[in-house]
Design an enzyme around this catalytic site. Structure first.
Site, PDB file in Angstrom:
ATOM      1  N   GLY A 230       0.829  -1.192   0.000  1.00 46.06           N
ATOM      2  CA  GLY A 230       0.000   0.000   0.000  1.00 46.06           C
ATOM      3  C   GLY A 230       0.865   1.243   0.000  1.00 46.06           C
ATOM      4  O   GLY A 230       2.002   1.223  -0.489  1.00 46.06           O
ATOM      5  N   SER A 231       0.321   2.305   0.578  1.00 52.55           N
ATOM      6  CA  SER A 231       0.976   3.602   0.503  1.00 52.55           C
ATOM      7  C   SER A 231       2.136   3.705   1.486  1.00 52.55           C
ATOM      8  O   SER A 231       2.193   2.985   2.493  1.00 52.55           O
ATOM      9  CB  SER A 231      -0.055   4.692   0.818  1.00 52.55           C
ATOM     10  OG  SER A 231      -0.516   4.534   2.139  1.00 52.55           O
ATOM     11  N   ASN A 232       3.024   4.654   1.216  1.00 51.56           N
ATOM     12  CA  ASN A 232       4.157   4.861   2.116  1.00 51.56           C
ATOM     13  C   ASN A 232       3.717   5.338   3.488  1.00 51.56           C
ATOM     14  O   ASN A 232       4.314   4.957   4.498  1.00 51.56           O
ATOM     15  CB  ASN A 232       5.127   5.870   1.487  1.00 51.56           C
ATOM     16  CG  ASN A 232       5.937   5.219   0.398  1.00 51.56           C
ATOM     17  OD1 ASN A 232       5.388   4.786  -0.605  1.00 51.56           O
ATOM     18  ND2 ASN A 232       7.228   5.109   0.589  1.00 51.56           N
TER      19      ASN A 232
ATOM     20  N   CYS B 189       1.636   0.370  -8.821  1.00 49.82           N
ATOM     21  CA  CYS B 189       2.864   0.763  -8.124  1.00 49.82           C
ATOM     22  C   CYS B 189       4.025   0.820  -9.094  1.00 49.82           C
ATOM     23  O   CYS B 189       4.973   1.558  -8.886  1.00 49.82           O
ATOM     24  CB  CYS B 189       3.151  -0.212  -6.993  1.00 49.82           C
ATOM     25  SG  CYS B 189       3.209  -1.920  -7.538  1.00 49.82           S
TER      26      CYS B 189
ATOM     27  N   GLU C   8       8.702 -10.447  -2.572  1.00 46.79           N
ATOM     28  CA  GLU C   8       7.510 -11.262  -2.740  1.00 46.79           C
ATOM     29  C   GLU C   8       7.663 -12.155  -3.972  1.00 46.79           C
ATOM     30  O   GLU C   8       8.533 -11.955  -4.796  1.00 46.79           O
ATOM     31  CB  GLU C   8       6.292 -10.356  -2.935  1.00 46.79           C
ATOM     32  CG  GLU C   8       6.071  -9.430  -1.775  1.00 46.79           C
ATOM     33  CD  GLU C   8       4.652  -8.891  -1.739  1.00 46.79           C
ATOM     34  OE1 GLU C   8       4.417  -7.825  -2.312  1.00 46.79           O
ATOM     35  OE2 GLU C   8       3.786  -9.559  -1.151  1.00 46.79           O
TER      36      GLU C   8
ATOM     37  N   VAL D  55       0.913   4.718   5.223  1.00 47.88           N
ATOM     38  CA  VAL D  55       0.407   3.615   6.061  1.00 47.88           C
ATOM     39  C   VAL D  55       1.534   2.610   6.334  1.00 47.88           C
ATOM     40  O   VAL D  55       1.692   2.118   7.450  1.00 47.88           O
ATOM     41  CB  VAL D  55      -0.806   2.926   5.393  1.00 47.88           C
ATOM     42  CG1 VAL D  55      -1.240   1.707   6.186  1.00 47.88           C
ATOM     43  CG2 VAL D  55      -1.970   3.911   5.269  1.00 47.88           C
ATOM     44  N   GLY D  56       2.356   2.360   5.322  1.00 44.55           N
ATOM     45  CA  GLY D  56       3.471   1.428   5.501  1.00 44.55           C
ATOM     46  C   GLY D  56       4.405   1.862   6.613  1.00 44.55           C
ATOM     47  O   GLY D  56       4.886   1.040   7.395  1.00 44.55           O
TER      48      GLY D  56
END
Ligand code: NAP
Ligand code: MG
Length: 484
Positions: free
Chosen positions: A230-232, A286, A463, A234-235
């Site tokens: 997800g976004s930076n 992304c 991943e 929230v990360g």
């Protein structure tokens, strides 16, 4: 064990679909007045129950032979294949992805599930020579344990598949929080996995708002790890909370991916790849190409061709077969892209095509936009926009192109267009990214190779492919000494 009937507006905890007393509307981004589904808003208490269910199921699942776990994934892959059309239409309606791309995404999930099914029969350790005679010294991979899986809306089937499949085949029990606006897709994927034979409690689905249950997901005492895409912003919070607790974390974040076009490039190929990578999925990838760094000698011709190709894209309702570019996924995305497009001229960027968004009441559409001019250090040229917008920056030579490509806090993917093998090799070695494509799109990832970013684009192990094993397992080293 078969779960009870899946419900689009339900939570899945301990193998049972249950209603929630609080529902959130999911809207069709092409027609925002149309409600296409309702999402159960999980509470912090629901999250705690989901973790209890995962913990209760963890030992039995870890003890299930890996080939049997893999067999469930193989069946799930086949079911996804069979349900492609239904899942793809649901995805297109709630997320706005053009139906043909939605179908491709669903097919990709089937491939990912089957790939990881095969991992259930791969080696899970290594044997080493020991300094002591007669000693057997080996390693074995064991499940990480109970893992939180937090996924974004932009690939609401494929990204969950590439986290859930390895997590499950390596024997973990999961609590999955999908993106609020695309949780219908999550319900269908969870349903498929249960239809394929996943035991109750191994995968628990808690839908709702990340802002409400996010902390609870990462601070639950049962959690052994968290995998997040997800976004930076929230990360960063998840990274902080994980570090505090000593939780293993895997964070896949944003990008500002460059395509470098050198003077000797096959320009037509570069144009096709750049337009697809920048504009398909409405730029909400992304790995989207959001910067085009071109040698000055070819910059004008490149821009001319980019404009011709980008402005010919068919923007429209995602469920129309002819549509290539759907709307942005939400009102929030639409606002963000509108704000960047308003900022662009203030920063000296000129839109040579596109540059506008539709009135949101007509759908969250944005026209494919190519920007020229402006400074490479402007906000538009350095921040992730996550829309169909790419900024062309002209440079004097290949060395300056690579310097500029690397002058970003992000490091996810990059591509270089050239026919010169030496230039290609130099770029492949010097680009500060997790994935390099020579003469290809910045977007796209095959399921059996490592995927992920460096610098501000991610942290933790890669991943996909066998790299996924590094995150979803712990290694135990075993010495068996001969005492005869
Ligand atoms: P996001 O806003 O960070 O949301 C991602 C997930 O986190 C959603 O499920 C969200 O739930 C949840 N969340 C929100 N607040 C949370 C909190 N405080 N604690 C825990 N979870 C929370 O990202 P997005 O807008 O969905 O996705 C776009 C971003 O993802 C872009 O930056 C893109 O570059 C990045 N991305 C990266 C990759 C990669 O592999 N590197 C791939 C795809 C996308 P809600 O939906 O309820 O807010
Ligand atoms: Mg968001």
């Amino acid at each position: 064990m078969a779960a009870t009937q899946a419900r689009d507006d339900g939570l899945l905890i301990g193998g049972r679909w249950r209603a929630s007393d609080r529902l959130l509307d999911r809207r069709n981004p092409a027609r925002p007045n149309e409600v296409v589904g309702r999402t159960a808003a999980a509470s912090v208490e629901d999250v705690a129950e989901a973790y209890a269910a995962a913990r209760a199921a963890a030992a039995g699942w870890a003890a299930t032979p890996a080939p049997a776990r893999g067999e469930i994934l193989r069946r799930a892959g086949d079911l996804v294949d069979r349900r492609t059309e239904e899942i793809a239409v649901g995805l297109a309606l709630e997320e706005g992805k053009a139906l043909r791309d939605a179908r491709a995404e669903v097919q990709r999930a089937a491939v990912i599930l089957r790939y990881h099914a095969g991992e259930g029969r791969q080696a899970i350790g290594e044997v080493y020579p020991s300094a002591a005679s007669g000693t057997m010294l080996h390693t074995q991979r064991e499940p990480l344990g109970v893992v939180a899986v937090i996924t974004p809306w932009n690939f609401p089937i494929a990204i969950p598949a590439w986290k859930l499949a390895p997590a499950l085949v390596y024997g973990n029990a999961l609590v999955w929080k999908p993106a609020e606006i695309a949780s219908g897709s999550a319900v269908r994927l969870a349903e498929v996995l249960h239809e394929a034979g996943l035991p109750a409690g191994v995968l628990n689905l808690v839908t709702g708002k990340g802002s409400e249950i996010g902390d609870a997901l990462v601070t639950a005492p049962e959690a052994d790890g968290v995998t997040f895409t997800g976004s930076n912003a929230v990360g960063r919070r998840i990274g902080l909370l994980s570090a505090e607790r000593g939780l293993k974390s895997q964070l896949e974040l944003g990008g500002k991916n460059p395509s470098v076009v050198l003077a000797d490039a096959d320009l037509e190929r570069a144009v096709q790849c750049i337009v697809r990578s920048a504009m398909y999925s409405t730029g909400q990838r992304c790995t989207a190409t959001s910067r085009v760094i071109a040698e000055r000698a070819v910059a004008d011709e490149l821009v001319e061709r980019l404009v011709a190709t980008a402005s010919a894209l068919v923007v429209g309702d995602p469920v129309d077969e002819g549509t290539e570019i759907g709307p942005l996924a939400s009102a929030a995305q639409h606002r963000t892209v509108a704000d960047y497009l308003a900022l662009a001229p203030q920063e000296g960027h000129v839109a040579v095509c596109g540059g506008t968004v539709a009135d949101p009441s007509d759908g969250y559409f944005a026209s494919p936009t190519v920007l020229i001019g402006g400074s490479p250090t402007s906000r538009v040229a350095t921040e992730e926009i996550f829309g169909p917008v790419t900024a062309v920056l002209a440079v004097d030579d290949a060395a300056e192109a690579l310097r500029l490509a690397n002058a970003t806090p992000f490091g996810l993917s990059a591509s270089v267009f050239t026919r010169d093998l030496n230039a290609a090799l130099r770029a492949a070695n010097e680009l500060e990214v997790g994935v390099v494509h020579i003469n290809g799109e910045t977007a796209g990832a095959e399921p059996h190779v490592p995927f992920g970013g460096i610098k501000g684009s991610g942290s933790g192990s890669r991943e996909q492919g066998t790299a996924a094993r590094d995150f979803f397992t712990e290694t135990k080293t075993i010495y068996i000494e001969d005492v005869t």
